[in-house]
Motif scaffolding. Structure first.
Motif, mmCIF file in Angstrom:
data_model
loop_
_atom_site.group_PDB
_atom_site.id
_atom_site.type_symbol
_atom_site.label_atom_id
_atom_site.label_comp_id
_atom_site.label_asym_id
_atom_site.label_seq_id
_atom_site.Cartn_x
_atom_site.Cartn_y
_atom_site.Cartn_z
ATOM 1 N N ASP A 105 0.815 -1.249 -0.036
ATOM 2 C CA ASP A 105 0.182 0.248 -0.099
ATOM 3 C C ASP A 105 1.058 1.353 0.062
ATOM 4 O OD1 ASP A 105 -2.383 -1.549 0.089
ATOM 5 O OD2 ASP A 105 -2.654 -1.639 2.369
ATOM 6 N N PHE A 106 2.147 1.165 0.648
ATOM 7 C CA PHE A 106 2.782 2.433 1.039
ATOM 8 C C PHE A 106 3.606 2.638 -0.389
ATOM 9 C CE2 PHE A 106 7.103 4.009 1.693
ATOM 10 C CZ PHE A 106 6.647 4.998 2.207
ATOM 11 N N LEU A 107 3.979 1.689 -1.000
ATOM 12 C CA LEU A 107 4.780 1.815 -2.554
ATOM 13 C C LEU A 107 3.747 2.213 -3.513
ATOM 14 C CD1 LEU A 107 6.701 -1.564 -2.612
ATOM 15 C CD2 LEU A 107 7.586 0.736 -2.325
ATOM 16 N N GLU A 108 2.338 1.962 -3.558
ATOM 17 C CA GLU A 108 1.381 2.385 -4.288
ATOM 18 C C GLU A 108 1.019 3.765 -4.170
ATOM 19 O OE1 GLU A 108 -3.039 0.987 -6.183
ATOM 20 O OE2 GLU A 108 -2.058 -0.390 -4.544
ATOM 21 N N GLU A 109 0.897 4.074 -2.752
ATOM 22 C CA GLU A 109 0.813 5.445 -2.501
ATOM 23 C C GLU A 109 1.656 6.565 -2.996
ATOM 24 O OE1 GLU A 109 0.613 7.735 1.853
ATOM 25 O OE2 GLU A 109 -1.176 6.076 1.526
ATOM 26 N N ASN A 110 2.981 6.198 -3.038
ATOM 27 C CA ASN A 110 4.123 7.074 -3.293
ATOM 28 C C ASN A 110 4.541 6.668 -4.946
ATOM 29 O OD1 ASN A 110 5.634 8.222 -0.929
ATOM 30 N ND2 ASN A 110 4.552 6.312 -0.034
ATOM 31 N N GLY A 111 3.800 5.949 -5.586
ATOM 32 C CA GLY A 111 3.708 5.973 -7.114
ATOM 33 C C GLY A 111 4.905 5.010 -7.729
ATOM 34 N N ALA A 112 5.216 3.992 -6.761
ATOM 35 C CA ALA A 112 6.092 3.013 -7.051
ATOM 36 C C ALA A 112 5.709 1.658 -7.397
ATOM 37 C CB ALA A 112 7.326 2.859 -5.868
ATOM 38 N N LYS A 147 1.783 -0.322 -8.804
ATOM 39 C CA LYS A 147 0.219 -0.227 -9.194
ATOM 40 C C LYS A 147 -0.261 -1.661 -9.293
ATOM 41 C CE LYS A 147 1.116 -0.348 -14.272
ATOM 42 N NZ LYS A 147 0.867 0.500 -15.527
ATOM 43 N N SER A 148 -1.413 -1.721 -8.732
ATOM 44 C CA SER A 148 -2.082 -2.789 -8.640
ATOM 45 C C SER A 148 -2.617 -3.182 -10.232
ATOM 46 C CB SER A 148 -3.108 -2.690 -7.721
ATOM 47 O OG SER A 148 -3.859 -3.874 -7.571
ATOM 48 N N VAL A 149 -2.299 -4.373 -10.574
ATOM 49 C CA VAL A 149 -2.616 -4.764 -12.120
ATOM 50 C C VAL A 149 -3.936 -5.447 -11.908
ATOM 51 C CG1 VAL A 149 -2.112 -6.432 -13.832
ATOM 52 C CG2 VAL A 149 -0.163 -4.973 -12.773
ATOM 53 N N SER A 150 -3.969 -6.346 -10.891
ATOM 54 C CA SER A 150 -5.277 -7.099 -10.651
ATOM 55 C C SER A 150 -5.216 -7.894 -9.206
ATOM 56 C CB SER A 150 -5.501 -8.255 -11.828
ATOM 57 O OG SER A 150 -6.770 -9.075 -11.593
ATOM 58 N N ASN A 151 -6.558 -8.014 -8.773
ATOM 59 C CA ASN A 151 -6.687 -8.695 -7.396
ATOM 60 C C ASN A 151 -7.612 -9.738 -7.661
ATOM 61 O OD1 ASN A 151 -4.864 -7.002 -5.935
ATOM 62 N ND2 ASN A 151 -6.478 -5.457 -5.890
ATOM 63 N N PRO A 152 -7.427 -10.759 -8.580
ATOM 64 C CA PRO A 152 -8.307 -11.899 -8.789
ATOM 65 C C PRO A 152 -8.523 -12.802 -7.651
ATOM 66 C CG PRO A 152 -6.359 -12.359 -9.780
ATOM 67 C CD PRO A 152 -6.227 -11.211 -9.240
ATOM 68 N N SER A 153 -9.519 -13.668 -7.506
ATOM 69 C CA SER A 153 -9.677 -14.793 -6.540
ATOM 70 C C SER A 153 -10.220 -15.893 -7.561
ATOM 71 C CB SER A 153 -10.688 -14.468 -5.567
ATOM 72 O OG SER A 153 -10.183 -13.059 -4.745
ATOM 73 N N ILE A 154 -9.957 -17.117 -6.966
ATOM 74 C CA ILE A 154 -10.173 -18.165 -7.757
ATOM 75 C C ILE A 154 -10.397 -19.495 -6.756
ATOM 76 C CG2 ILE A 154 -7.860 -19.012 -7.991
ATOM 77 C CD1 ILE A 154 -8.822 -20.167 -10.657
ATOM 78 N N LEU A 155 -11.513 -20.164 -6.783
ATOM 79 C CA LEU A 155 -11.594 -21.393 -6.272
ATOM 80 C C LEU A 155 -11.505 -22.583 -6.973
ATOM 81 C CD1 LEU A 155 -13.161 -22.204 -3.395
ATOM 82 C CD2 LEU A 155 -15.463 -22.507 -4.784
ATOM 83 N N CYS A 156 -10.529 -23.300 -6.308
ATOM 84 C CA CYS A 156 -10.201 -24.630 -6.872
ATOM 85 C C CYS A 156 -10.388 -25.774 -5.996
ATOM 86 C CB CYS A 156 -8.490 -24.619 -6.922
ATOM 87 S SG CYS A 156 -7.572 -23.115 -7.253
ATOM 88 N N VAL A 157 -10.721 -26.814 -6.803
ATOM 89 C CA VAL A 157 -11.415 -27.924 -6.468
ATOM 90 C C VAL A 157 -9.855 -28.704 -6.208
ATOM 91 C CG1 VAL A 157 -12.715 -30.329 -6.710
ATOM 92 C CG2 VAL A 157 -13.386 -28.317 -7.425
ATOM 93 N N ASN A 158 -9.662 -29.637 -5.055
ATOM 94 C CA ASN A 158 -8.661 -30.232 -4.714
ATOM 95 C C ASN A 158 -8.266 -31.110 -5.820
ATOM 96 O OD1 ASN A 158 -6.573 -31.256 -3.087
ATOM 97 N ND2 ASN A 158 -7.655 -33.078 -2.485
ATOM 98 N N ASN A 159 -6.848 -30.948 -6.338
ATOM 99 C CA ASN A 159 -6.448 -31.935 -7.398
ATOM 100 C C ASN A 159 -6.830 -31.473 -8.759
ATOM 101 O OD1 ASN A 159 -4.404 -33.557 -6.162
ATOM 102 N ND2 ASN A 159 -5.721 -34.724 -5.567
ATOM 103 N N LYS A 160 -7.347 -30.206 -8.886
ATOM 104 C CA LYS A 160 -8.071 -30.000 -10.246
ATOM 105 C C LYS A 160 -7.387 -28.548 -10.448
ATOM 106 C CE LYS A 160 -10.971 -33.067 -11.133
ATOM 107 N NZ LYS A 160 -10.958 -33.924 -12.248
ATOM 108 N N GLU A 161 -6.704 -28.480 -11.660
ATOM 109 C CA GLU A 161 -5.939 -27.128 -11.938
ATOM 110 C C GLU A 161 -6.902 -26.101 -12.294
ATOM 111 O OE1 GLU A 161 -3.997 -26.147 -15.901
ATOM 112 O OE2 GLU A 161 -2.221 -26.977 -14.608
#
Length: 613
Positions: free
Chosen positions: A403-410, A412-426
């Motif tokens: 957060d500090f680096l982003e606030e000072n322009g160093a 930028k957040s490209v993406s914040n995805p989330s994914i639900l995976c089943v065990n042993n499945k790609e």
């Protein structure tokens, strides 16, 4: 007159004892102390009297009394006055009844019949009932100065009382002690399903056994390891259940040997493939016994055709394969950090922020938050979220760093995805864009000079592939593959006119705890950035200002793409919504922590700047 009465009684007793070993006893208002002396002389027993026993005794007899009964008469007289006799070697002592149990009364072995008049101690085993229950029922039979203790460890009663009372207690216990000792019998089930048979037998047992009577209670336990029943109860009731099992354990009459097994958690096609692979390895004495297994995708069920005995084994395999599977909810934070800017900030604030690597970020994050702030935030996470907060201090500090680096322009957040995976499945995440690349040019034969170009579309960006393997409720192994593709030249700077792309790929494996984070770095993008400096007013004069009063500087820039992954193990699907709520709470705590940590860092920097002035 008193002496004459005693002398007459003594002579009468002596004469009778010598003649018939019986005495005629008949006296009135005789002092108890004189009665003790009289009994001592007649029975030739030494009696020690340490306590004054007041009162008189009257005895009316119409038939002779045996000499050995005189001690019983004396004890009855003493008992009425609160005293009794205890034996200590050859001496009998008059003691208070309440203290008799402390006077080393004789101990009689278990099971032996007790005679005499003196208090004794004996243990009485209770076989088939609870010793506390039996003790409560017989306690009213003992004398008021006797002692009765129920010993749970050995299920026995310890009693100190007069022999007649103890014998009475023993006879009563024999009548009420059912000796209802429970037995255990294991009954294998050959033909039917043991768990279903257990349900039917439990319903039947409620009708034929009285559950309110403890001795009638029976337990029927299903054991899937042996496909059998474990029956616990008295022998009579257990034998009844065993007879019922023999009658009910018959082969199921399944029409055409067909069974349909609906699946709740697994894919029918996958399960059918596994079953057929197992069946193919089995050897059957009769080839006709080999079952046929297929999948119905429409109803997501396994259809099995075969002998009932064989299908029982098929069902056991299906039950194991169809258990609810672990899921892993993975939060990803994809951040692009400019190395030049982060280094500049590191120098300014005295932070370790040169090369933006996993170790560099952790080193930099060590500067965020005081020990008190980190401890308070960690405690808040643990209080609200339990196991998610086991690594709260490091995670919060790392979040504050980004957060500090982003606030000072160093960064930028490209993406914040989330994914639900089943065990042993790609599962995979893609963040990027699609570009057109020419694949060739064709000349039109009809219209001379006309060219037709063909193109193909290609994705350029970040591809993240994750395959989890859960080992327990709080441990997961992640197979991670990260691919970064960039456009270096859109075609305007080369003779071909075709875009030039780059590709970087990282494959790794990590074992993480529930809520623990991993940083994947090393995906670097290098490019040149031109910056123009102009003198005020003069630099903006057309043509002249561009050449005389301005300058252009080219700087090589390096952006590091950092991927932070945090897995959360979900053992049951219904826990997923609770996890989402917990992560919402965690995000609020992170936001508050970042604000306070950054404010503290900037305040410290201000103090240092003021001190150097």
């Amino acid at each position: 007159m008193r002496f004459t009465k005693q002398l007459f009684l003594l002579l009468l007793l002596t004469f009778s004892l010598q003649a018939r070993e019986q005495v005629n006893v008949n006296f009135a208002d005789l002092q108890i102390e004189d009665f003790i002396k009289l009994i001592s002389k007649v029975t030739k027993k030494n009696i020690l009297v340490n306590n004054k026993v007041s009162g008189t005794v009257n005895f009316v007899s119409t038939t002779p009394v045996y000499d050995d009964e005189l001690m019983g008469i004396l004890i009855s007289v003493l008992e009425s006055k609160g005293f009794t006799l205890v034996q200590n070697g050859s001496i009998y002592e008059v003691v208070r009844s309440t203290e008799a149990t402390k006077s080393n009364v004789a101990v009689v072995g278990v099971g032996k019949k007790i005679y005499g008049s003196l208090m004794v101690t004996q243990t009485i085993p209770v076989m088939g009932e609870n010793v506390d229950v039996i003790a409560a029922k017989v306690r009213y039979l003992i004398s008021k100065t006797a002692k009765l203790i129920a010993m749970k460890e050995s299920n026995t009663i310890l009693i100190t009382d007069y022999p007649k009372n103890i014998e009475t207690v023993k006879r009563v216990i024999e009548d009420i002690d059912t000796n209802n000792q429970a037995i255990v019998k294991i009954i294998p089930i050959q033909h039917t399903e043991a768990n279903k048979l257990q349900t039917r037998l439990l319903d039947i047992s409620k009708s034929i056994f009285n559950a309110k009577i403890e001795s009638e209670q029976i337990k029927i336990i299903f054991d899937e390891n042996i496909n059998g029943l474990i029956v616990v109860g008295n022998a009579k009731n257990v034998n009844k259940i065993e007879e019922l099992v023999k009658r009910m354990d018959v082969e199921a009459h399944t029409s055409n040997g067909i069974q349909i097994y609906p699946l709740k958690n697994s894919d029918a096609t996958t399960v059918a493939t596994t079953l057929n692979a197992i069946i193919a390895q089995q050897k059957f004495a009769d080839p006709a016994m080999k079952p046929n297994v297929s999948a119905s995708e429409e109803i997501n069920a396994i259809i099995a055709v075969g002998e009932p005995a064989v299908l029982k084994g098929v069902k056991q395999i299906i039950d194991e394969l169809d258990k609810e599977k672990y899921q892993v909810y993975v939060q990803a934070r994809i951040v692009e950090i400019n190395q030049n800017e982060s280094s500049s900030i590191g120098v300014k604030y005295g932070l370790a922020a040169g090369e933006v690597t996993a170790s560099g970020l952790y080193a930099m994050s060590a500067n965020f938050g005081s020990s008190a702030l980190t401890a308070a935030a960690s405690t808040a996470v643990l209080d609200h979220l339990g196991s998610i907060g086991s690594n709260a201090g490091k995670a919060l500090a790392l979040g504050a760093t980004l957060d500090f680096l982003e606030e000072n322009g160093a960064s930028k957040s490209v993406s914040n995805p989330s994914i639900l995976c089943v065990n042993n499945k790609e599962s995979s995440i893609y963040v990027g864009k699609t570009i057109s690349i020419s694949t060739g040019t064709i000349s039109n034969s009809i219209n001379t000079g006309t060219l037709t170009s063909s193109y193909k579309r290609e994705d350029v960006g970040l591809t993240l592939k994750i395959k989890p393997r859960v080992s327990s409720n709080d441990k997961v192994t992640l197979d991670v593959e990260a691919i970064l593709e960039n456009v270096l030249d859109d075609g305007s700077n080369n003779g071909t006119g075709q875009p030039v792309t780059s590709k970087q790929e990282v494959k790794t494996q990590a074992i993480l705890g529930h809520g623990e984070s991993i940083i994947i770095g090393g995906l670097v993008k290098v490019y040149d950035r031109d910056s123009v400096s102009k003198l005020p007013i003069l630099g903006y004069i057309p043509i002249i200002g561009e050449y005389l009063f301005s300058s252009t500087t080219t700087t090589e820039e390096k952006d590091n793409l950092v991927v932070i992954l945090t897995p959360y193990v979900v053992d049951k699907s219904e826990n997923l919504s609770q996890l989402q709520k917990d992560l919402g709470v965690l995000a609020k705590i992170q936001e508050e922590y970042s604000k306070e940590a950054i404010a503290a860092l900037e305040a410290k920097q201000t103090e240092e700047n003021d001190a150097t002035k």
